[in-house]
Design a protein around this motif. Structure first.
Motif, PDB file in Angstrom:
ATOM      1  N   ASP A 156       0.830  -1.198   0.000  1.00 12.08           N
ATOM      2  CA  ASP A 156       0.000   0.000   0.000  1.00 12.08           C
ATOM      3  C   ASP A 156       0.866   1.250   0.000  1.00 12.08           C
ATOM      4  O   ASP A 156       1.937   1.286   0.627  1.00 12.08           O
ATOM      5  N   ASN A 181       0.332   5.013   0.973  1.00 15.39           N
ATOM      6  CA  ASN A 181      -0.588   5.932   1.616  1.00 15.39           C
ATOM      7  C   ASN A 181      -0.158   7.391   1.563  1.00 15.39           C
ATOM      8  O   ASN A 181      -0.877   8.263   2.041  1.00 15.39           O
ATOM      9  N   SER A 182       1.018   7.651   0.996  1.00 16.97           N
ATOM     10  CA  SER A 182       1.521   9.027   0.977  1.00 16.97           C
ATOM     11  C   SER A 182       2.587   9.185  -0.104  1.00 16.97           C
ATOM     12  O   SER A 182       3.088   8.201  -0.650  1.00 16.97           O
ATOM     13  N   TYR A 184      -2.069   4.235  -5.397  1.00 14.26           N
ATOM     14  CA  TYR A 184      -2.308   3.875  -3.998  1.00 14.26           C
ATOM     15  C   TYR A 184      -1.784   2.491  -3.618  1.00 14.26           C
ATOM     16  O   TYR A 184      -1.763   2.144  -2.446  1.00 14.26           O
TER      17      TYR A 184
END
Length: 132
Positions: free
Chosen positions: A45, A47-48, A126
């Motif tokens: 993942d 996330n940023s 993402y």
């Protein structure tokens, strides 16, 4: 079109193009991409911007070794799966199953501008699926 429909069905996305979840996508990547590369794929993942920056070296190493890296993008109107297939300099070549291949910059990948490879409504990478 038939291939896209088959993958949506195998990924438990349904016959009406409802999209596949993370488990279905990982299974498709293992069976379809992995059968060609001899690798299993694992979801990571993102996330940023920092997560995308941190994974970029591994993405580039994978494609340099001949292992494409599936990438999921999202926006306000949904999500889409594409595949990073090459890297040259600071550019990533992205295959979109809608029928195109596009070059995006590393900065585009990091900073949420992946819409250049799909459409402007799906800019955010993402998750990626990295070969183990």
């Amino acid at each position: 079109m038939a291939e896209q429909h088959r993958l949506h069905t195998e990924g438990e996305g349904g016959e009406n193009w409802g999209g596949t979840g993370p488990e279905g996508q990982e299974r498709i990547n293992d069976t379809t991409v992995g059968s060609a590369t001899g690798r299993d794929y694992e979801r990571q993942d993102l996330n940023s911007d920092a997560d995308r920056r941190a994974v970029l070296t591994e993405v580039e190493r994978s494609v340099a070794q001949g292992h494409p890296v599936p990438v999921d993008v999202s926006g306000k109107e949904g999500a889409h799966a594409m595949t990073i297939i090459a890297q040259e300099g600071d550019m990533l070549q992205v295959y979109n199953p809608w029928g195109s291949t596009t070059w995006v910059s590393e900065d585009d990948f990091i900073n949420g501008h992946m819409g250049k490879a799909s459409n402007s409504e799906l800019p955010n990478a993402y998750s990626v699926y990295l070969p183990r």
